[in-house]
Design a protein around this motif. Sequence first.
Motif, PDB file in Angstrom:
ATOM      1  N   TYR A 229      -1.236   3.465   9.189  1.00 60.16           N
ATOM      2  CA  TYR A 229      -0.490   3.665   7.943  1.00 60.16           C
ATOM      3  C   TYR A 229      -0.469   2.395   7.105  1.00 60.16           C
ATOM      4  O   TYR A 229      -0.447   2.436   5.864  1.00 60.16           O
ATOM      5  N   LYS A 230      -0.464   1.217   7.778  1.00 56.56           N
ATOM      6  CA  LYS A 230      -0.513  -0.050   7.042  1.00 56.56           C
ATOM      7  C   LYS A 230      -1.843  -0.194   6.300  1.00 56.56           C
ATOM      8  O   LYS A 230      -1.897  -0.651   5.151  1.00 56.56           O
ATOM      9  N   THR A 233      -1.851   2.071   3.283  1.00 61.13           N
ATOM     10  CA  THR A 233      -1.037   1.505   2.209  1.00 61.13           C
ATOM     11  C   THR A 233      -1.813   0.433   1.451  1.00 61.13           C
ATOM     12  O   THR A 233      -1.798   0.374   0.212  1.00 61.13           O
ATOM     13  N   GLU A 237      -2.940   0.136  -2.481  1.00 62.66           N
ATOM     14  CA  GLU A 237      -2.578  -1.015  -3.304  1.00 62.66           C
ATOM     15  C   GLU A 237      -3.803  -1.629  -3.971  1.00 62.66           C
ATOM     16  O   GLU A 237      -3.747  -2.061  -5.133  1.00 62.66           O
TER      17      GLU A 237
END
Length: 245
Positions: A229-230, A233, A237
Amino acid sequence: KPSRVIIAFDGPGGSQRRRKIYSGYKDKRKPPKRPHRFQGMDNENDQESLSRQIKRLGEYLSYLPVTTITIPNIEADDTIGYITNSLLSDSRITIMSSDKDFLQLVNDRVNVWSPTKKVLYDRTKVEAEFEMLSENLIFYRIVDGDKSDNIPGIRGYGRKTILKKMPFLKDNEINNIEDFLTQSGFTEHKEILDRNYRLMQLKDVDISGSARSTIMEIVNSVPNRLTKYKLHTMFMEDKINQSIK
């Protein structure tokens, strides 16, 4: 299906040791081409952009199941050479790099994958392409020099001349620089060849005991876990989520 992935970066001041041996080391390297990839970098100069991207790359790697190593005053080449020959000396290893310096490490358990050529160099491939034993490649390299690192060789000695005048490189493994100087008859060039050997050889790297201990500690540590999930993300970004499946 590797059981482990280790990524080595040059540490700050990594080139200083070799510059003390030869002040012209990497002196004529061209600045990197414009490496802009992420949003919001249009007003940065190339070095700022590259530094920012390397920092961002480190953030990505921290969420992947890999080990990263950056040691102050140590080049990535030395870190990789030390891990390959000393720390993981019983492991099968594939080094991923386009740098020809790593071909000197090829043997029955070490291969080199060139991502630019898309070629896997094992012992047979090195011998077929360079017409010499992989163990002897370092001695060909110190005579030929390395333009990318601004290391001059012996004038008038290219690959064909070296192979013609030193046929022993094809058949007999040379154990050290002294034996090479004796067999090649290059004693009048001893100073240059000694210098080049110290700059280019990676089988017995010249790094401090504390650096060796730090590398060993990192290699023996548990790698990061995948944090999906990081990563997702960060893809959002950086607006590259559409480029990655």
